[in-house]
Design a protein around this motif. Structure first.
Motif, PDB file in Angstrom:
ATOM      1  N   ASP A 159       2.481  -2.100   8.203  1.00  0.00           N
ATOM      2  CA  ASP A 159       3.694  -1.285   8.240  1.00  0.00           C
ATOM      3  C   ASP A 159       3.751  -0.403   6.993  1.00  0.00           C
ATOM      4  OD1 ASP A 159       6.142  -0.167   8.562  1.00  0.00           O
ATOM      5  OD2 ASP A 159       7.245  -2.053   8.755  1.00  0.00           O
ATOM      6  N   PRO A 160       3.715   0.948   7.148  1.00  0.00           N
ATOM      7  CA  PRO A 160       3.796   1.832   5.972  1.00  0.00           C
ATOM      8  C   PRO A 160       5.068   1.615   5.153  1.00  0.00           C
ATOM      9  CG  PRO A 160       3.111   3.055   7.922  1.00  0.00           C
ATOM     10  CD  PRO A 160       3.523   1.708   8.391  1.00  0.00           C
ATOM     11  N   LYS A 161       6.174   1.251   5.814  1.00  0.00           N
ATOM     12  CA  LYS A 161       7.415   1.012   5.073  1.00  0.00           C
ATOM     13  C   LYS A 161       7.262  -0.172   4.120  1.00  0.00           C
ATOM     14  CE  LYS A 161      10.376   2.852   8.761  1.00  0.00           C
ATOM     15  NZ  LYS A 161      11.474   2.544   9.716  1.00  0.00           N
ATOM     16  N   LEU A 162       6.593  -1.238   4.596  1.00  0.00           N
ATOM     17  CA  LEU A 162       6.362  -2.400   3.742  1.00  0.00           C
ATOM     18  C   LEU A 162       5.435  -2.039   2.587  1.00  0.00           C
ATOM     19  CD1 LEU A 162       6.539  -5.416   3.092  1.00  0.00           C
ATOM     20  CD2 LEU A 162       4.674  -5.800   4.725  1.00  0.00           C
ATOM     21  N   ILE A 163       4.411  -1.243   2.861  1.00  0.00           N
ATOM     22  CA  ILE A 163       3.482  -0.830   1.810  1.00  0.00           C
ATOM     23  C   ILE A 163       4.219  -0.015   0.748  1.00  0.00           C
ATOM     24  CG2 ILE A 163       1.412   0.512   1.307  1.00  0.00           C
ATOM     25  CD1 ILE A 163       0.827  -2.026   2.806  1.00  0.00           C
TER      26      ILE A 163
ATOM     27  N   LEU B  56       4.496   3.206  -7.981  1.00  0.00           N
ATOM     28  CA  LEU B  56       5.039   4.526  -7.677  1.00  0.00           C
ATOM     29  C   LEU B  56       6.560   4.438  -7.708  1.00  0.00           C
ATOM     30  CD1 LEU B  56       2.795   5.632  -4.646  1.00  0.00           C
ATOM     31  CD2 LEU B  56       2.636   6.503  -6.981  1.00  0.00           C
ATOM     32  N   THR B  57       7.184   5.601  -7.792  1.00  0.00           N
ATOM     33  CA  THR B  57       8.638   5.661  -7.688  1.00  0.00           C
ATOM     34  C   THR B  57       9.031   5.850  -6.230  1.00  0.00           C
ATOM     35  OG1 THR B  57       8.719   8.057  -7.985  1.00  0.00           O
ATOM     36  CG2 THR B  57       8.742   6.692  -9.985  1.00  0.00           C
ATOM     37  N   ALA B  58      10.281   5.584  -5.924  1.00  0.00           N
ATOM     38  CA  ALA B  58      10.771   5.757  -4.555  1.00  0.00           C
ATOM     39  C   ALA B  58      10.653   7.210  -4.114  1.00  0.00           C
ATOM     40  CB  ALA B  58      12.218   5.274  -4.458  1.00  0.00           C
ATOM     41  N   GLU B  59      10.866   8.155  -5.041  1.00  0.00           N
ATOM     42  CA  GLU B  59      10.752   9.578  -4.700  1.00  0.00           C
ATOM     43  C   GLU B  59       9.314   9.937  -4.352  1.00  0.00           C
ATOM     44  OE1 GLU B  59      12.195   8.371  -7.365  1.00  0.00           O
ATOM     45  OE2 GLU B  59      14.315   8.707  -6.851  1.00  0.00           O
ATOM     46  N   GLN B  60       8.358   9.388  -5.094  1.00  0.00           N
ATOM     47  CA  GLN B  60       6.959   9.671  -4.800  1.00  0.00           C
ATOM     48  C   GLN B  60       6.554   9.122  -3.438  1.00  0.00           C
ATOM     49  OE1 GLN B  60       5.387   7.835  -8.405  1.00  0.00           O
ATOM     50  NE2 GLN B  60       4.661   9.834  -9.136  1.00  0.00           N
ATOM     51  N   VAL B  61       7.007   7.923  -3.113  1.00  0.00           N
ATOM     52  CA  VAL B  61       6.681   7.332  -1.810  1.00  0.00           C
ATOM     53  C   VAL B  61       7.313   8.139  -0.690  1.00  0.00           C
ATOM     54  CG1 VAL B  61       6.984   5.300  -0.350  1.00  0.00           C
ATOM     55  CG2 VAL B  61       6.364   5.029  -2.758  1.00  0.00           C
TER      56      VAL B  61
ATOM     57  N   VAL C 199       0.485   6.612   2.425  1.00  0.00           N
ATOM     58  CA  VAL C 199       1.124   5.347   2.064  1.00  0.00           C
ATOM     59  C   VAL C 199       0.185   4.183   2.383  1.00  0.00           C
ATOM     60  CG1 VAL C 199       3.042   3.789   2.561  1.00  0.00           C
ATOM     61  CG2 VAL C 199       3.461   6.241   2.333  1.00  0.00           C
ATOM     62  N   LEU C 200      -0.471   4.238   3.540  1.00  0.00           N
ATOM     63  CA  LEU C 200      -1.393   3.165   3.903  1.00  0.00           C
ATOM     64  C   LEU C 200      -2.545   3.059   2.910  1.00  0.00           C
ATOM     65  CD1 LEU C 200      -1.668   3.475   7.796  1.00  0.00           C
ATOM     66  CD2 LEU C 200      -0.492   1.720   6.481  1.00  0.00           C
ATOM     67  N   ARG C 201      -2.989   4.200   2.384  1.00  0.00           N
ATOM     68  CA  ARG C 201      -4.108   4.165   1.442  1.00  0.00           C
ATOM     69  C   ARG C 201      -3.720   3.579   0.086  1.00  0.00           C
ATOM     70  NH1 ARG C 201      -6.145   8.596   4.464  1.00  0.00           N
ATOM     71  NH2 ARG C 201      -4.776  10.123   3.483  1.00  0.00           N
ATOM     72  N   LEU C 202      -2.452   3.280  -0.109  1.00  0.00           N
ATOM     73  CA  LEU C 202      -2.049   2.618  -1.348  1.00  0.00           C
ATOM     74  C   LEU C 202      -2.639   1.222  -1.463  1.00  0.00           C
ATOM     75  CD1 LEU C 202       1.740   3.596  -1.574  1.00  0.00           C
ATOM     76  CD2 LEU C 202      -0.139   4.469  -2.976  1.00  0.00           C
ATOM     77  N   VAL C 203      -3.042   0.633  -0.342  1.00  0.00           N
ATOM     78  CA  VAL C 203      -3.602  -0.722  -0.389  1.00  0.00           C
ATOM     79  C   VAL C 203      -4.912  -0.746  -1.168  1.00  0.00           C
ATOM     80  CG1 VAL C 203      -2.539  -1.354   1.796  1.00  0.00           C
ATOM     81  CG2 VAL C 203      -4.867  -0.461   1.790  1.00  0.00           C
ATOM     82  N   PHE C 204      -5.533   0.418  -1.397  1.00  0.00           N
ATOM     83  CA  PHE C 204      -6.787   0.463  -2.146  1.00  0.00           C
ATOM     84  C   PHE C 204      -6.560   0.559  -3.653  1.00  0.00           C
ATOM     85  CE2 PHE C 204      -7.934   2.314   2.033  1.00  0.00           C
ATOM     86  CZ  PHE C 204      -8.857   1.360   2.414  1.00  0.00           C
ATOM     87  N   ARG C 205      -5.301   0.551  -4.080  1.00  0.00           N
ATOM     88  CA  ARG C 205      -5.037   0.594  -5.516  1.00  0.00           C
ATOM     89  C   ARG C 205      -5.237  -0.783  -6.137  1.00  0.00           C
ATOM     90  NH1 ARG C 205      -0.600   4.728  -7.817  1.00  0.00           N
ATOM     91  NH2 ARG C 205      -1.174   6.559  -6.596  1.00  0.00           N
ATOM     92  N   ALA C 206      -5.739  -0.773  -7.365  1.00  0.00           N
ATOM     93  CA  ALA C 206      -5.971  -2.037  -8.070  1.00  0.00           C
ATOM     94  C   ALA C 206      -4.649  -2.765  -8.298  1.00  0.00           C
ATOM     95  CB  ALA C 206      -6.649  -1.763  -9.407  1.00  0.00           C
TER      96      ALA C 206
END
Length: 768
Positions: A372-376, A386-391, A399-406
């Motif tokens: 779920d992108p909202k959960l990510i 990230l900040t809420a504004e950036q998301v 948003v889904l690609r955030l899972v690849f962040r350390a």
């Protein structure tokens, strides 16, 4: 998940099974040759523990593989030998001459069974009772079983005063091994065996052990490096002969080119291995993990025969294992949750491998709950990444690609499987290190697919040579979709959306990255001076974008050389190479260029601009009318309801029941003759049927008219309707023109057609 042998055989073909048997035979023959040496040496020094352990492991390996391949006789005889070796290993018994004889006889029987399997694919009807009884007697310390009656005859045969000739002894010598040992050792005693066989017959009898050879991987790597240097020399030779008038040298260069290509292909094939080698351990991983966390998982493997460079297999092993574990732990729900969601309690995890555009694509797909992108996004904000504004400014894919962040993890608690935020960033880093990529596609409630894109090899790649700011750069051709020249074209031009350059290419806006600026050069806009613009359309980081270069030079096979350590942090280069003219050129990292260009913002701006333009065209077209002729009447159709104009051959119009249809672009298109709807049947006879096609939501309708007259602005006032199928009238070119009731017309042609809300209203009178 059941991890039994039938599960593995379910995805093996007959060819796969034969390949496994061939590999088993080759390895077993090599091991048996070594066993002969080890047993003889062990007889001299029974205290050599390391050699004894090596013999035990070899017999144990042959036994285990025999059971897996359902060779029961081979399994029985190796099990007997393993029992004796276990006593020797544990110190319960000391190897003497009798024990060595028994073990060597076991080796001979194993060799004979392997030869039988190689010939017929089956173990045959060899009797094993005597050799197994002899092993058991040796273990028990009992006297050896009685020898067969014919064996003394075979021993007495070589005596000098034996009356029987050698030829008469042959049947006796051949009969004895049939019961006690392989037939091969007795063959040299026969006259037939001593006769040289023809060369063709010898070649046909050559076994699998003679048709393969084991080569050290380091030697293969050295060969690959030498072939790479040869490719560089070939490129220089070919480039030099292009400007040389010597025909002899040109022919030699062409011959060198062909030989080098064949040699390169052959050496690369020696490094290729099927991905099934990598997948062989995953059924056990899935079984153990699913049992430990209470999941029911069925593993499906597709494309196990897909081949990949050995070095890349090693590089992909850890990322693939992590993705599989992540899919079982995160992706698939518990049986109870799956039942509540209307799914089968058993989840499906699919591993799929195939070739695509010069890459090997490996997909790890599950039918679980999805991501779920909202959960990510909420997790990224909670963890301070990230900040809420950036998301909020990011699209779902970003948003889904955030899972690849350390450090990123959505796990509620830390376990021995997941939750520490280590894994997905390593997966991407490892893949990018070999020139690959990983992408994530997910549908909430349906499942998730991880897509790994891997190059076929690291050493030599097809490349496109481009020039920017008088420097030459190399683009891997596998990342290039197409080349576009803007000069003199009306279908492609440079525009700016929110300050970001885009190219209008075949009706869509393509984000652009100027190579010179991306590498830190001065901003340039040659299109403003009327100069030609060359664009390489690339695919990276899930985005398609255009790379603006000064010139496109040529294509060439290049050898990838690793960068020095102090250049790796630059981030825009994947390696270096030497071109055919001897110049050193840097290989561009397409993924890094895409990431550094922040293409998501440009794509959203381009999409917004495209939507505004489409809406403007739609609004503009609502105020325009298409004037048609229906019998002796003029009928106007709102231009917003016209997708395209067509002329169908009369013979193309067919009848289904009471309705007319035509085959159109792969679908059956309903046809409505407006003359019939308006009650004015046409007398015209023509070879074609002019039609107005309207499409929406995957449906299309064709409104047949007698002729297309004009397109005009809808500026005159509308009058009331004066007939069925009409919504009003107006004056166009000093002639009264009737306005078609599009709702009635379309629904008459296709009752299942669903019109968008703004198009379903009777809006002629209201709009005026």
């Amino acid at each position: 998940m059941k991890a039994s042998t039938p599960d593995l055989e379910a995805w093996w073909s007959v060819e796969d099974f034969d390949d496994v048997v061939q590999e088993f035979l080759v390895e077993s023959y090599e091991n048996l040759d070594q066993l002969d040496q080890d047993l003889v040496a062990l007889e001299r020094d029974p205290t050599a523990r390391d050699r004894l352990a090596s013999v035990f492991r070899t017999i144990h390996t042959i036994k285990g593989t025999s059971g897996f391949l359902a060779f029961s006789k081979l399994e029985q005889v190796t099990h007997a030998g393993e029992s004796l070796l276990a006593r020797l290993r544990d110190g319960a018994q000391v190897l003497d001459r009798r024990g060595a004889d028994v073990l060597l006889r076991v080796v001979d029987v194993v060799r004979a069974l392997l030869a039988q399997i190689e010939r017929d694919g089956q173990e045959g009807d060899m009797e094993l009772g005597d050799v197994i009884a002899e092993v058991e007697a040796c273990i028990a310390g009992a006297p050896a079983p009685a020898k067969p009656a014919q064996e003394p005859v075979a021993e007495a045969a070589p005596a000098a005063d034996a009356p029987a000739p050698v030829a008469e002894q042959a049947p006796v010598a051949e009969a004895a091994p049939a019961e006690t040992a392989p037939a091969a050792p007795a063959q040299p005693e026969t006259p037939e065996a001593a006769t040289p066989a023809p060369a063709e017959e010898t070649a046909s009898r050559r076994g699998v052990a003679d048709t393969s050879v084991r080569v050290d991987v380091d030697l293969l790597d050295k060969l690959m490096r030498l072939v790479g240097e040869l490719v560089l020399t070939r490129n220089q030779m070919v480039r030099a002969t292009e400007h040389n008038g010597d025909h002899t040298l040109s022919r030699a260069a062409q011959r060198l080119n062909l030989i080098t290509s064949e040699l390169q292909e052959g050496v690369m094939k020696t490094r290729m291995q099927p991905i099934s080698h990598l997948w062989s351990k995953l059924p056990r991983v899935v079984r153990d993990l699913s049992n430990s966390i209470g999941r029911q998982v069925r593993l499906e493997l597709e494309g196990a025969e897909t081949e990949l460079d050995r070095s890349l297999l090693e590089a992909v092993k850890d990322p693939l294992t992590h993705l599989v574990r992540n899919a079982v732990d995160h992706g698939l729900e518990s049986p109870e949750d799956r039942v509540k969601a209307g799914k089968s309690p058993e989840g499906t995890l699919t591993l799929r491998a195939y070739h695509e555009h010069g890459h090997v694509v490996v997909e790890v797909a599950d039918d679980g709950k999805g991501v779920d992108p909202k959960l990510i996004g909420a997790t990224a904000v909670k963890r301070g990444l990230l900040t809420a504004e950036q998301v909020a400014a990011m699209d779902a894919d970003e948003v889904l690609r955030l899972v690849f962040r350390a450090g990123f993890s959505t796990a509620a608690k830390v376990s021995n499987v997941s939750g520490r935020g280590v894994g997905m960033d390593v997966v991407r880093t490892n893949l990018e290190a070999i020139g690959g990529a990983v992408d994530l596609r997910s549908v909430v409630g349906k499942g998730t697919t991880w897509r790994l894109t891997i190059p076929l090899t690291l050493a030599i790649v097809q490349a496109l040579i481009v020039e920017s700011a008088n420097e030459r750069y190399v683009l891997p051709q596998m990342s290039v979709r197409e080349l576009v020249s803007v000069e003199g074209q009306t279908s492609a031009r440079i525009e700016y959306v929110s300050g970001a350059p885009v190219c209008r290419l075949r009706g869509r806006l393509l984000p652009l990255v100027r190579l010179n600026e991306a590498l830190g050069g001065a901003p340039e806009r040659p299109e403003e001076n009327g100069e030609a613009i060359y664009i390489a359309v690339l695919n990276g980081e899930g985005h398609e974008f255009g790379l603006v270069v000064d010139r496109v030079l040529t294509t060439e096979e290049v050898v990838v050389k690793p960068l020095a350590s102090h250049l790796k942090d630059v981030g825009c280069y994947a390696g270096a190479t030497i071109l055919g003219d001897g110049r050193v050129s840097l290989i561009l990292d397409v993924l890094a260029l895409a990431r550094n260009a922040h293409l998501g913002n440009a794509e959203r701006a381009a999409a917004a601009a495209a939507a505004l333009a489409a809406e403007a065209v739609k609004v503009e077209s609502r105020d325009r009318l298409l004037v048609t002729r229906v019998s002796d009447r003029r009928v106007a159709i709102p231009l917003s309801m016209v997708t395209r104009l067509e002329e169908f051959p009369v013979q193309a119009v067919e009848r289904v029941g009471s309705r007319e249809v035509v085959q159109y672009r792969g679908q059956i298109l309903p046809v409505l003759r407006l003359s019939g709807l308006l009650g004015s049947w046409s007398e015209d006879v023509s070879d074609t049927v002019p039609a107005v096609v309207y499409s929406s939501g995957g449906h299309s309708v064709a409104l047949a008219v007698d002729g297309i007259l004009d397109i005009v602005d809808d500026t005159a006032p509308h009058g009331p309707s004066d007939g069925d199928g009409l919504s009003g009238s107006t004056v166009i070119d000093d002639k009264v023109t009737e306005l078609l009731d599009m709702r009635r017309a379309i629904m008459a042609a296709d009752p299942d057609f669903e019109l968008p809300e703004y198009e379903t209203r009777d809006s002629f009178v209201e709009a005026s």
